[in-house]
Design a protein around this motif. Structure first.
Motif, PDB file in Angstrom:
ATOM      1  N   SER A 182       0.825  -1.200   0.000  1.00  0.00           N
ATOM      2  CA  SER A 182       0.000   0.000   0.000  1.00  0.00           C
ATOM      3  C   SER A 182       0.866   1.261   0.000  1.00  0.00           C
ATOM      4  O   SER A 182       0.487   2.277  -0.551  1.00  0.00           O
ATOM      5  CB  SER A 182      -0.997  -0.006   1.158  1.00  0.00           C
ATOM      6  N   GLU A 183       2.042   1.174   0.587  1.00  0.00           N
ATOM      7  CA  GLU A 183       2.984   2.296   0.516  1.00  0.00           C
ATOM      8  C   GLU A 183       3.398   2.548  -0.940  1.00  0.00           C
ATOM      9  O   GLU A 183       3.444   3.686  -1.402  1.00  0.00           O
ATOM     10  CB  GLU A 183       4.236   1.995   1.355  1.00  0.00           C
ATOM     11  N   GLU A 184       3.659   1.445  -1.632  1.00  0.00           N
ATOM     12  CA  GLU A 184       4.063   1.530  -3.039  1.00  0.00           C
ATOM     13  C   GLU A 184       2.940   2.155  -3.879  1.00  0.00           C
ATOM     14  O   GLU A 184       3.161   3.045  -4.692  1.00  0.00           O
ATOM     15  CB  GLU A 184       4.404   0.111  -3.533  1.00  0.00           C
ATOM     16  N   GLU A 185       1.730   1.703  -3.626  1.00  0.00           N
ATOM     17  CA  GLU A 185       0.566   2.208  -4.353  1.00  0.00           C
ATOM     18  C   GLU A 185       0.400   3.706  -4.124  1.00  0.00           C
ATOM     19  O   GLU A 185       0.098   4.469  -5.032  1.00  0.00           O
ATOM     20  CB  GLU A 185      -0.677   1.457  -3.876  1.00  0.00           C
ATOM     21  N   LYS A 186       0.621   4.102  -2.908  1.00  0.00           N
ATOM     22  CA  LYS A 186       0.469   5.502  -2.539  1.00  0.00           C
ATOM     23  C   LYS A 186       1.446   6.375  -3.330  1.00  0.00           C
ATOM     24  O   LYS A 186       1.065   7.400  -3.885  1.00  0.00           O
ATOM     25  CB  LYS A 186       0.740   5.652  -1.038  1.00  0.00           C
ATOM     26  N   ARG A 187       2.697   5.935  -3.397  1.00  0.00           N
ATOM     27  CA  ARG A 187       3.702   6.702  -4.133  1.00  0.00           C
ATOM     28  C   ARG A 187       3.305   6.825  -5.596  1.00  0.00           C
ATOM     29  O   ARG A 187       3.404   7.898  -6.190  1.00  0.00           O
ATOM     30  CB  ARG A 187       5.068   6.026  -4.005  1.00  0.00           C
ATOM     31  N   SER A 188       2.816   5.737  -6.176  1.00  0.00           N
ATOM     32  CA  SER A 188       2.430   5.761  -7.584  1.00  0.00           C
ATOM     33  C   SER A 188       1.261   6.722  -7.823  1.00  0.00           C
ATOM     34  O   SER A 188       1.227   7.442  -8.815  1.00  0.00           O
ATOM     35  CB  SER A 188       2.092   4.342  -8.036  1.00  0.00           C
ATOM     36  N   MET A 189       0.316   6.762  -6.911  1.00  0.00           N
ATOM     37  CA  MET A 189      -0.821   7.667  -7.070  1.00  0.00           C
ATOM     38  C   MET A 189      -0.405   9.122  -6.916  1.00  0.00           C
ATOM     39  O   MET A 189      -0.944  10.003  -7.578  1.00  0.00           O
ATOM     40  CB  MET A 189      -1.928   7.306  -6.080  1.00  0.00           C
ATOM     41  N   GLN A 190       0.552   9.348  -6.030  1.00  0.00           N
ATOM     42  CA  GLN A 190       1.040  10.712  -5.863  1.00  0.00           C
ATOM     43  C   GLN A 190       1.701  11.218  -7.144  1.00  0.00           C
ATOM     44  O   GLN A 190       1.541  12.379  -7.506  1.00  0.00           O
ATOM     45  CB  GLN A 190       2.011  10.792  -4.682  1.00  0.00           C
ATOM     46  N   ARG A 191       2.419  10.305  -7.829  1.00  0.00           N
ATOM     47  CA  ARG A 191       3.034  10.682  -9.110  1.00  0.00           C
ATOM     48  C   ARG A 191       1.952  11.036 -10.127  1.00  0.00           C
ATOM     49  O   ARG A 191       2.046  12.044 -10.832  1.00  0.00           O
ATOM     50  CB  ARG A 191       3.897   9.536  -9.637  1.00  0.00           C
ATOM     51  N   GLN A 192       0.910  10.214 -10.182  1.00  0.00           N
ATOM     52  CA  GLN A 192      -0.198  10.497 -11.110  1.00  0.00           C
ATOM     53  C   GLN A 192      -0.830  11.857 -10.846  1.00  0.00           C
ATOM     54  O   GLN A 192      -1.154  12.601 -11.767  1.00  0.00           O
ATOM     55  CB  GLN A 192      -1.299   9.445 -10.957  1.00  0.00           C
ATOM     56  N   LEU A 193      -0.974  12.162  -9.580  1.00  0.00           N
ATOM     57  CA  LEU A 193      -1.606  13.417  -9.193  1.00  0.00           C
ATOM     58  C   LEU A 193      -0.771  14.610  -9.648  1.00  0.00           C
ATOM     59  O   LEU A 193      -1.303  15.588 -10.175  1.00  0.00           O
ATOM     60  CB  LEU A 193      -1.798  13.443  -7.669  1.00  0.00           C
ATOM     61  N   THR A 231      -9.857  14.613  -7.441  1.00  0.00           N
ATOM     62  CA  THR A 231     -10.549  14.414  -6.167  1.00  0.00           C
ATOM     63  C   THR A 231     -10.506  12.948  -5.764  1.00  0.00           C
ATOM     64  O   THR A 231     -10.234  12.591  -4.618  1.00  0.00           O
ATOM     65  CB  THR A 231     -12.032  14.842  -6.282  1.00  0.00           C
ATOM     66  N   PHE A 232     -10.783  12.113  -6.748  1.00  0.00           N
ATOM     67  CA  PHE A 232     -10.789  10.670  -6.550  1.00  0.00           C
ATOM     68  C   PHE A 232      -9.431  10.169  -6.052  1.00  0.00           C
ATOM     69  O   PHE A 232      -9.333   9.457  -5.055  1.00  0.00           O
ATOM     70  CB  PHE A 232     -11.148  10.027  -7.903  1.00  0.00           C
ATOM     71  N   LEU A 233      -8.383  10.622  -6.742  1.00  0.00           N
ATOM     72  CA  LEU A 233      -7.027  10.212  -6.371  1.00  0.00           C
ATOM     73  C   LEU A 233      -6.638  10.712  -4.979  1.00  0.00           C
ATOM     74  O   LEU A 233      -6.102   9.961  -4.168  1.00  0.00           O
ATOM     75  CB  LEU A 233      -6.022  10.757  -7.387  1.00  0.00           C
ATOM     76  N   THR A 234      -6.923  11.980  -4.733  1.00  0.00           N
ATOM     77  CA  THR A 234      -6.566  12.565  -3.443  1.00  0.00           C
ATOM     78  C   THR A 234      -7.194  11.772  -2.304  1.00  0.00           C
ATOM     79  O   THR A 234      -6.564  11.487  -1.291  1.00  0.00           O
ATOM     80  CB  THR A 234      -7.053  14.029  -3.362  1.00  0.00           C
ATOM     81  N   GLU A 235      -8.453  11.409  -2.513  1.00  0.00           N
ATOM     82  CA  GLU A 235      -9.136  10.651  -1.470  1.00  0.00           C
ATOM     83  C   GLU A 235      -8.513   9.272  -1.289  1.00  0.00           C
ATOM     84  O   GLU A 235      -8.310   8.809  -0.170  1.00  0.00           O
ATOM     85  CB  GLU A 235     -10.608  10.498  -1.821  1.00  0.00           C
ATOM     86  N   LYS A 236      -8.209   8.656  -2.410  1.00  0.00           N
ATOM     87  CA  LYS A 236      -7.585   7.325  -2.330  1.00  0.00           C
ATOM     88  C   LYS A 236      -6.248   7.396  -1.608  1.00  0.00           C
ATOM     89  O   LYS A 236      -5.934   6.529  -0.797  1.00  0.00           O
ATOM     90  CB  LYS A 236      -7.376   6.750  -3.740  1.00  0.00           C
ATOM     91  N   ILE A 237      -5.495   8.439  -1.903  1.00  0.00           N
ATOM     92  CA  ILE A 237      -4.193   8.589  -1.260  1.00  0.00           C
ATOM     93  C   ILE A 237      -4.355   8.747   0.247  1.00  0.00           C
ATOM     94  O   ILE A 237      -3.656   8.127   1.037  1.00  0.00           O
ATOM     95  CB  ILE A 237      -3.419   9.791  -1.848  1.00  0.00           C
ATOM     96  N   SER A 238      -5.331   9.547   0.624  1.00  0.00           N
ATOM     97  CA  SER A 238      -5.501   9.794   2.062  1.00  0.00           C
ATOM     98  C   SER A 238      -5.922   8.529   2.816  1.00  0.00           C
ATOM     99  O   SER A 238      -5.661   8.376   3.999  1.00  0.00           O
ATOM    100  CB  SER A 238      -6.515  10.908   2.293  1.00  0.00           C
ATOM    101  N   LYS A 239      -6.583   7.631   2.085  1.00  0.00           N
ATOM    102  CA  LYS A 239      -7.019   6.395   2.745  1.00  0.00           C
ATOM    103  C   LYS A 239      -5.945   5.323   2.719  1.00  0.00           C
ATOM    104  O   LYS A 239      -5.999   4.351   3.462  1.00  0.00           O
ATOM    105  CB  LYS A 239      -8.273   5.848   2.053  1.00  0.00           C
TER     106      LYS A 239
END
Ligand SMILES: [Zn+2]
Length: 326
Positions: A182-193, A231-239
């Motif tokens: 989940s840490e890895e996923e978070k980093r990838s989503m932050q890049r997308q954002l 918005t979708f990504l930001t929320e996913k990242i926060s969770k």
């Protein structure tokens, strides 16, 4: 509502029944929730904690209240609503017969069926074999009998100490793997954002430079779409990386289940009963009229472990067997 979004509850009517049956909702309302109220609930982004107002040019600004559902859930619901037109539901017959399709006929090994049979003044629930040519064809077994025998069988399941030790190790491994991924996923989503931010800045620059109203409208649409995705990504990242419950709580719940699956079977909910069947038994159980269940008991507790593999871990939060996010 999260349940509806994932397709667990097939229609809004089912959601209504689910809410009606839930004490949290019953407490705040004297009457049952009206169908239109449910539809309303599903079509307004404000319930996901976002304000949206076309006329004011506001679009998906996080509202200042605790969201009732997540934005992710909201989008999933909108998608479902668009695809599946409203169809009236009838009460599913299966809910009256949790063992239906799971218990097989001891003679022909085909899954038994079940029905309500009309007596002179009332209806009675039965399970029966519906295979033509079987010696037990259409010979009914009282629901009380076959389900009672099942409860007895379930009560006799005692997992070994070894099983608990194995389960503990497995849980710890699963838990650690989850945290890492989940840490890895978070980093990838932050890049997308970050990428999206850059794109929308570019788009905004173009929008300012143009005079054509159709082009402006197209840009605005695109921008709105991107805002939604952000918005979708930001929320996913926060969770991300926030477990549904602390490790101790999750494994305690799971272990309580291993030690005593009968407790979950006693639940009023059909889904809980079906979860017991899936987690505890490796295969369907044959039942013979006047004799009972035929089963090799030793293999049973180990099936419980298999069922608690990776993806299923989320199914074990403190309140029961499914995360309750309403
Ligand atoms: Zn049969």
């Amino acid at each position: 509502m999260t349940r509806y979004a994932t397709g667990r509850l097939a229609s809004q009517m089912e959601v209504k029944r689910f809410l009606d049956a839930n004490p949290i909702f019953a407490k705040s309302r004297t009457t049952k929730l009206h169908q239109s109220r449910i539809a309303d609930l599903f079509s307004r982004p404000i319930y996901a904690g976002y304000l949206s107002h076309e006329n004011w040019g506001l679009n998906l600004i996080p509202a200042k209240h605790e969201p009732l559902i997540s934005y992710e859930t909201f989008l999933a619901i909108q998608k479902r609503g668009a695809i599946t037109a409203y169809a009236p539901t009838r009460k599913d017959l299966n809910e009256d017969f949790p063992l239906r399709g799971f218990v097989t006929c001891g003679h022909c090994d085909k899954p038994m069926t079940a029905c309500w049979s009309k007596g002179r003044s009332a209806k009675y629930p039965y399970y029966l074999c519906d295979t033509k040519g079987c010696v037990d064809y259409r010979k009914s077994i009282r629901r009380e009998k076959i389900e009672g025998d099942f409860e007895t069988l379930l009560g006799e399941l005692v997992p070994s100490a070894n099983l608990f030790a194995m389960a503990f190790d497995m849980f710890r491994d699963i838990w650690n793997t989850r945290l890492e991924s989940s840490e890895e996923e978070k980093r990838s989503m932050q890049r997308q954002l970050t990428q999206m931010d850059r794109k929308s800045t570019l788009l905004l620059d173009k929008l300012i430079d143009t005079n054509s109203s159709t082009v402006i409208a197209a840009y605005e649409n695109k921008l709105r779409e991107m805002e939604e995705q952000k918005t979708f990504l930001t929320e996913k990242i926060s969770k991300c990386g926030q477990p549904l419950a602390p490790f101790e709580q999750v494994y305690r719940t799971a272990f309580e289940f291993l030690a005593n699956p009968s407790k979950l079977w006693a639940s009023e909910r059909y889904e809980d009963k079906r979860a017991v069947l899936k987690l505890v038994f490796a295969q369907r159980l044959p039942y013979t009229r006047n004799e009972g269940y035929r089963t090799s008991k030793t293999s049973l507790p180990f099936k419980a472990l298999e069922g608690l593999h990776l993806g299923k871990l989320e199914m074990v939060p403190p309140h029961g067997f499914e995360p309750r996010t309403y």
